[in-house]
Design a protein around this motif. Sequence first.
Motif, PDB file in Angstrom:
ATOM      1  N   THR A 105       0.846  -1.188   0.000  1.00  0.00           N
ATOM      2  CA  THR A 105       0.000   0.000   0.000  1.00  0.00           C
ATOM      3  C   THR A 105       0.882   1.239   0.000  1.00  0.00           C
TER       4      THR A 105
ATOM      5  N   PHE B 269       0.740   5.479   0.907  1.00  0.00           N
ATOM      6  CA  PHE B 269      -0.044   6.467   1.647  1.00  0.00           C
ATOM      7  C   PHE B 269       0.629   7.825   1.527  1.00  0.00           C
TER       8      PHE B 269
ATOM      9  N   HIS C 236      -3.275  11.397   2.744  1.00  0.00           N
ATOM     10  CA  HIS C 236      -4.705  11.578   2.523  1.00  0.00           C
ATOM     11  C   HIS C 236      -5.385  10.258   2.137  1.00  0.00           C
ATOM     12  N   THR C 237      -4.823   9.566   1.173  1.00  0.00           N
ATOM     13  CA  THR C 237      -5.468   8.355   0.667  1.00  0.00           C
ATOM     14  C   THR C 237      -4.463   7.217   0.553  1.00  0.00           C
TER      15      THR C 237
ATOM     16  N   SER D 130      -3.360   3.802  -1.658  1.00  0.00           N
ATOM     17  CA  SER D 130      -3.425   3.363  -3.040  1.00  0.00           C
ATOM     18  C   SER D 130      -2.549   2.134  -3.218  1.00  0.00           C
TER      19      SER D 130
ATOM     20  N   GLN E  70      -1.849  -0.673   6.333  1.00  0.00           N
ATOM     21  CA  GLN E  70      -2.378   0.684   6.287  1.00  0.00           C
ATOM     22  C   GLN E  70      -2.217   1.390   7.638  1.00  0.00           C
TER      23      GLN E  70
ATOM     24  N   ARG F  57       0.209   4.720   8.035  1.00  0.00           N
ATOM     25  CA  ARG F  57      -0.270   5.995   8.581  1.00  0.00           C
ATOM     26  C   ARG F  57       0.631   6.470   9.719  1.00  0.00           C
TER      27      ARG F  57
END
Length: 358
Positions: free
Chosen positions: A254, A256, A259-260, A262, A285, A289
């Motif tokens: 993933t 990051f 914001h999002t 992907s 995720q 973060r």
Amino acid sequence: MSNARAWDIRLLVDGEVPLGTPVMAFKVSTSRYAECDTAEMHLAVDRLALQGVRPWFDSMVSTRPDVQLQLLRRNTKGASWQTIFHGIADYVIWSRDNYRVTIECRDYLSLLLDARVQDAWLNCRASELIERVVATSGLSSDIDLGSTDSPATGMTGQFWQVEHKRGSALAQHRFQTAFDIAFFLAREANCDLFASGKTIVARPILSSDDQNAIIHENSTGALTTLLYRDLAAPDGVVVHFASWDSRQRSRTETFFDGHTFSSERPAKGLIHSFRVPGRRLDDLQVMARGKYMRIVAQQRHVHLRLPGCPDIRPRSFMKLPENAVTAWPDIMGIDRVVSQVSPTEGFIQDIVFSERLA
């Protein structure tokens, strides 16, 4: 009388004020980093008050006494003693000729740091594992790693397959102490881990708009204000986490950008890439973060020197003085507090703030 000099100091050793060793000066360093809070206290040795009694730090038996350093606001009606440090004594430097002694202390996280771990745990949740390693050090725990649907509250250790086992040093993993294990699990869950007296506490990292966030108003004015900004840091930071499941022969990753999330690499931004074994997408995720927030927090921070206030602690927030910042946020998270009392300056605190996004 200035705010910095309007304080009385007392030392408690095993819950009582010791005879003949008043506090002359101290330096207490507290932070939200993965380290123990520390205290260095300079005491006078009043031999007349001791009346031939052996001082508490010169016991015939090698012990590590419980130490509390407290402050009282002088000439304030209804004021009570406030504990600015609670830990255990580590080291003593006694200058008998000068009637002075220096005591070096750490908080109770030091017991986790001193505890070597050679156990293995299977099928435990992260909170249960922290509680177990804390209990082996003789401390109590208050662990909350977040909501029940968070990946951080799931199983850790051996589950699904053998490669998820986190065991002892004999099992050839990298954990050597209870401190290592507890901070690793708390960091993965985006939580703070700290000592509150003899209790080890874990809580999710707060933002300034959370309901439980403590925000201080700086009403006394700063003695010194320094603003730091890393101009070499790029505007766009992207964190990439990847994992490989050898049993399923599958790859999970993933990206990051703050914001999002992907599955595809963004077209812009400096990528910080990390790899961890055997993790699911929701685990990655959460970790991405947390890593992102720790990276961007170093780009801009503030150092204030203020007249001391015992209520100001790491993991809370402060509204910075007006006209003290431009591109810096109005409210910033408190990362480190160094509290000092000396005969020349009184009670002064040096506080380091950063822009905490969680």
